[in-house]
Design a protein around this motif. Structure first.
Motif, mmCIF file in Angstrom:
data_model
loop_
_atom_site.group_PDB
_atom_site.id
_atom_site.type_symbol
_atom_site.label_atom_id
_atom_site.label_comp_id
_atom_site.label_asym_id
_atom_site.label_seq_id
_atom_site.Cartn_x
_atom_site.Cartn_y
_atom_site.Cartn_z
ATOM 1 N N GLN A 4 0.799 -1.356 -0.059
ATOM 2 C CA GLN A 4 0.051 0.246 0.015
ATOM 3 C C GLN A 4 1.026 1.133 0.241
ATOM 4 O O GLN A 4 1.618 1.233 0.218
ATOM 5 C CB GLN A 4 -0.645 0.124 1.159
ATOM 6 C CG GLN A 4 -2.331 1.009 1.366
ATOM 7 C CD GLN A 4 -2.777 1.199 2.743
ATOM 8 O OE1 GLN A 4 -3.052 0.114 3.129
ATOM 9 N NE2 GLN A 4 -3.507 1.829 2.716
ATOM 10 N N SER A 5 0.422 2.389 -0.639
ATOM 11 C CA SER A 5 0.980 3.907 -0.425
ATOM 12 C C SER A 5 1.563 4.047 0.593
ATOM 13 O O SER A 5 0.266 4.105 1.477
ATOM 14 C CB SER A 5 0.340 4.277 -1.629
ATOM 15 O OG SER A 5 1.052 5.386 -1.549
ATOM 16 N N PRO A 6 2.355 4.482 1.229
ATOM 17 C CA PRO A 6 2.159 5.451 2.296
ATOM 18 C C PRO A 6 1.965 6.275 1.825
ATOM 19 O O PRO A 6 1.108 7.204 3.775
ATOM 20 C CB PRO A 6 3.860 5.704 2.350
ATOM 21 C CG PRO A 6 4.393 5.338 1.513
ATOM 22 C CD PRO A 6 3.526 4.640 0.514
ATOM 23 N N ILE A 7 1.079 7.780 0.847
ATOM 24 C CA ILE A 7 0.972 8.795 0.670
ATOM 25 C C ILE A 7 -0.485 9.138 1.283
ATOM 26 O O ILE A 7 -1.395 8.160 1.365
ATOM 27 C CB ILE A 7 0.387 8.730 -0.811
ATOM 28 C CG1 ILE A 7 2.472 9.392 -1.471
ATOM 29 C CG2 ILE A 7 0.090 10.433 -0.393
ATOM 30 C CD1 ILE A 7 2.229 9.589 -2.157
ATOM 31 N N VAL A 8 -0.705 9.457 2.463
ATOM 32 C CA VAL A 8 -1.853 10.191 3.155
ATOM 33 C C VAL A 8 -2.747 10.757 2.350
ATOM 34 O O VAL A 8 -2.275 12.300 2.101
ATOM 35 C CB VAL A 8 -1.656 10.378 4.548
ATOM 36 C CG1 VAL A 8 -3.130 10.555 5.239
ATOM 37 C CG2 VAL A 8 -1.341 9.517 5.050
ATOM 38 N N ARG A 9 -3.701 11.005 1.665
ATOM 39 C CA ARG A 9 -4.671 11.644 0.675
ATOM 40 C C ARG A 9 -5.605 12.950 1.274
ATOM 41 O O ARG A 9 -5.396 12.365 2.900
ATOM 42 C CB ARG A 9 -5.033 10.566 -0.472
ATOM 43 C CG ARG A 9 -4.747 10.331 -1.339
ATOM 44 C CD ARG A 9 -5.217 9.476 -2.205
ATOM 45 N NE ARG A 9 -6.222 10.143 -2.631
ATOM 46 C CZ ARG A 9 -6.786 10.451 -3.763
ATOM 47 N NH1 ARG A 9 -7.468 8.681 -3.432
ATOM 48 N NH2 ARG A 9 -7.711 11.018 -4.243
ATOM 49 N N ARG A 10 -5.000 13.845 0.912
ATOM 50 C CA ARG A 10 -6.132 15.004 1.442
ATOM 51 C C ARG A 10 -7.557 14.765 1.331
ATOM 52 O O ARG A 10 -8.486 14.374 0.914
ATOM 53 C CB ARG A 10 -5.974 16.129 1.074
ATOM 54 C CG ARG A 10 -6.518 17.532 0.783
ATOM 55 C CD ARG A 10 -6.724 18.609 -0.225
ATOM 56 N NE ARG A 10 -7.694 19.696 -0.171
ATOM 57 C CZ ARG A 10 -8.215 20.005 -0.861
ATOM 58 N NH1 ARG A 10 -8.616 18.769 -1.485
ATOM 59 N NH2 ARG A 10 -9.678 20.456 -0.970
ATOM 60 N N THR A 11 -8.120 14.883 2.274
ATOM 61 C CA THR A 11 -10.011 14.400 2.616
ATOM 62 C C THR A 11 -9.819 15.416 1.665
ATOM 63 O O THR A 11 -9.972 16.820 2.473
ATOM 64 C CB THR A 11 -10.621 14.694 4.153
ATOM 65 O OG1 THR A 11 -9.540 13.458 4.449
ATOM 66 C CG2 THR A 11 -11.568 14.615 4.014
ATOM 67 N N SER A 12 -10.996 15.273 0.876
ATOM 68 C CA SER A 12 -11.271 15.983 -0.191
ATOM 69 C C SER A 12 -13.220 15.725 0.542
ATOM 70 O O SER A 12 -14.233 14.721 0.556
ATOM 71 C CB SER A 12 -11.234 16.129 -1.124
ATOM 72 O OG SER A 12 -11.012 15.140 -1.913
ATOM 73 N N ARG A 13 -14.498 16.993 -0.324
ATOM 74 C CA ARG A 13 -15.533 16.245 -1.253
ATOM 75 C C ARG A 13 -16.130 15.310 -1.881
ATOM 76 O O ARG A 13 -14.945 15.949 -3.509
ATOM 77 C CB ARG A 13 -16.293 17.491 -1.513
ATOM 78 C CG ARG A 13 -17.783 17.056 -1.527
ATOM 79 C CD ARG A 13 -18.301 18.614 -2.132
ATOM 80 N NE ARG A 13 -19.971 18.855 -1.937
ATOM 81 C CZ ARG A 13 -20.550 18.924 -1.185
ATOM 82 N NH1 ARG A 13 -20.186 18.591 0.126
ATOM 83 N NH2 ARG A 13 -21.650 18.363 -1.696
ATOM 84 N N GLN A 14 -16.421 14.527 -2.061
ATOM 85 C CA GLN A 14 -16.407 13.631 -3.943
ATOM 86 C C GLN A 14 -17.954 14.062 -4.350
ATOM 87 O O GLN A 14 -18.328 14.107 -4.408
ATOM 88 C CB GLN A 14 -16.928 11.928 -3.242
ATOM 89 C CG GLN A 14 -16.457 11.205 -4.353
ATOM 90 C CD GLN A 14 -16.991 10.037 -3.618
ATOM 91 O OE1 GLN A 14 -17.736 9.131 -3.824
ATOM 92 N NE2 GLN A 14 -15.587 9.025 -3.122
ATOM 93 N N ILE A 15 -17.383 14.662 -6.192
ATOM 94 C CA ILE A 15 -18.008 15.102 -7.075
ATOM 95 C C ILE A 15 -18.085 13.259 -7.796
ATOM 96 O O ILE A 15 -17.829 12.483 -7.431
ATOM 97 C CB ILE A 15 -17.922 16.011 -7.116
ATOM 98 C CG1 ILE A 15 -16.448 16.378 -7.975
ATOM 99 C CG2 ILE A 15 -17.753 17.029 -6.443
ATOM 100 C CD1 ILE A 15 -16.136 17.128 -9.074
ATOM 101 N N HIS A 16 -19.191 13.986 -8.578
ATOM 102 C CA HIS A 16 -19.270 12.588 -9.860
ATOM 103 C C HIS A 16 -18.773 13.467 -11.163
ATOM 104 O O HIS A 16 -19.748 13.774 -11.160
ATOM 105 C CB HIS A 16 -20.688 11.776 -9.250
ATOM 106 C CG HIS A 16 -20.494 10.886 -8.847
ATOM 107 N ND1 HIS A 16 -20.529 10.966 -7.379
ATOM 108 C CD2 HIS A 16 -19.511 9.032 -8.775
ATOM 109 C CE1 HIS A 16 -20.265 9.853 -6.349
ATOM 110 N NE2 HIS A 16 -20.431 9.639 -7.138
ATOM 111 N N VAL A 17 -18.539 13.070 -11.745
ATOM 112 C CA VAL A 17 -18.593 13.022 -13.146
ATOM 113 C C VAL A 17 -18.780 11.709 -14.130
ATOM 114 O O VAL A 17 -17.754 11.336 -14.658
ATOM 115 C CB VAL A 17 -16.856 13.990 -13.542
ATOM 116 C CG1 VAL A 17 -16.494 14.295 -15.072
ATOM 117 C CG2 VAL A 17 -16.345 14.830 -13.292
#
Length: 371
Positions: A4-17
């Motif tokens: 697994q990647s050690p990168i912790v992603r920024r929490t963001s609002r989910q949208i759908h394209v």
């Protein structure tokens, strides 16, 4: 390789394209943009299909006028991948493509004009479940910002973005994503880092006008890599003065190297030296060309000698280690067979495709059991 990647992603609002989720816990999506004349429906559809075959999650299409909007509608009916309409200034174009089924509007609210025009576009987006992408570019900042800052700066990019965001906030429309692109790596990175702390919406990453295939790949990898390592970014475009298909390939390679996406073959290959027992470079070139269609995640190591070959092979799904009189193939980390140089590429391709089919069948069996 599969860690697994050690990168912790920024929490963001989910949208759908369209069918593609963007932000939240969704995978980082890779997109490109057509460079055909939008009025040439057949050529644009053909290019979109090429991009989709290469793995594009989203494709952007320029819609500069109403004729192009009508052409966009015909294009939309013929492709499966979600489409973003790139629109500037004329709000009526946005209203028309919203009727024609666009999946996302790339439009800066502040450039639309009067408040009622912005309201009309937002209403059309809301009624049709269409997100908006705000796209700020260092090359087209508002005149007053150019005067205020004297030249494009990270602060100028962010201030421009926040102006456009304010239009959507006033209309209670949160379903948007934002980009703050610059051709200068330092400027773009600083702007994205700043903006990431100010809003909850997804961020679309890009180093704009990065250059040709080689120079643009390097510049984009450095800039986007810095941001992705910070956990910033929900969609990416690698902007290259090259075939748009190359943008998709580079984007996926970038994400694979950071363990953020795992579509297609991850090749581990040595640069070759006098110890090699087969033509490493020629073998790699041939394999990459032949196996472009493979989307199943697979680690394949191609090492020319026994110094590093066995170690890499033991961590790969399939590994080739140079040897004399024959090269040793490892499958799932264990010695499996030997291949001679005269049919090396053909034999290795066959083994890789066999492994791909095996993995696909295993995935189907899991789905069937869980159904």
């Amino acid at each position: 390789m599969h860690a697994q990647s050690p990168i912790v992603r920024r929490t963001s609002r989910q949208i759908h394209v369209g069918r593609v989720p963007v932000g939240g816990d969704a995978p980082i999506s890779v997109q490109s943009m057509t460079n055909t004349d939008t009025l040439d429906v057949a050529a644009t559809v053909a290019q979109i299909r090429q991009l989709e075959a290469a793995g594009a999650d989203i494709v952007r299409v320029s819609v500069p006028d109403m004729d192009a909007a009508e052409a966009f509608g015909r294009i939309k009916r013929e492709v499966e991948v979600p489409l973003v309409a790139d629109i500037h200034f004329d709000y009526k174009i946005a209203l028309r493509v919203a009727e024609l089924g666009v999946d996302c509007l790339r439009i800066n609210p502040g450039n639309i004009g009067k408040e009622e025009r912005v309201r009309a576009v937002v209403s059309a987006a809301r009624d049709n479940g269409i997100p908006i992408r705000i796209g700020v570019n260092a090359g087209s900042l508002e005149k007053d910002l150019q005067k205020k800052y004297g030249e494009p700066t990270p602060a100028a990019l962010v201030e421009s973005a926040m102006r456009h965001i304010d239009h959507l906030d006033r209309l209670d429309f949160p379903d948007f994503k934002v980009s703050v692109k610059a051709s200068d790596v330092f400027m773009a990175v600083a702007a994205y880092r700043d903006l990431a702390t100010r809003i909850e919406q997804p961020l679309h990453l890009g180093i704009t006008e990065a250059g040709g295939l080689r120079s643009g790949t390097v510049k984009s990898s450095i800039g986007l890599g810095m941001l992705l390592m910070d956990g910033i970014g929900d969609t990416i475009r690698v902007s290259l003065a090259a075939d748009p298909v190359e943008e998709i390939k580079v984007g996926y390679d970038m994400l694979k190297s950071l363990r953020l996406r795992s579509k297609g073959i991850n090749f581990i290959a040595c640069p070759s030296c006098s110890r090699q027992n087969f033509d490493v470079i020629g073998t790699m070139n041939a394999l990459e060309e032949r196996l472009e269609d493979v989307m199943t995640p697979l680690d394949v190591s191609v090492i020319g000698c026994v110094v590093n070959g066995p170690g890499e092979a033991k961590e790969s799904d399939i590994g080739l280690t140079g040897g004399s009189p024959a090269n040793l193939v490892y499958i799932d980390g264990k010695p499996a067979s030997k291949l001679r140089n005269d049919h090396l590429v053909d034999d290795l391709e066959r083994l890789i495709r066999d492994k791909v089919r095996e993995k696909q069948q295993a995935e189907q069996d899991v789905i069937a059991r869980d159904a």
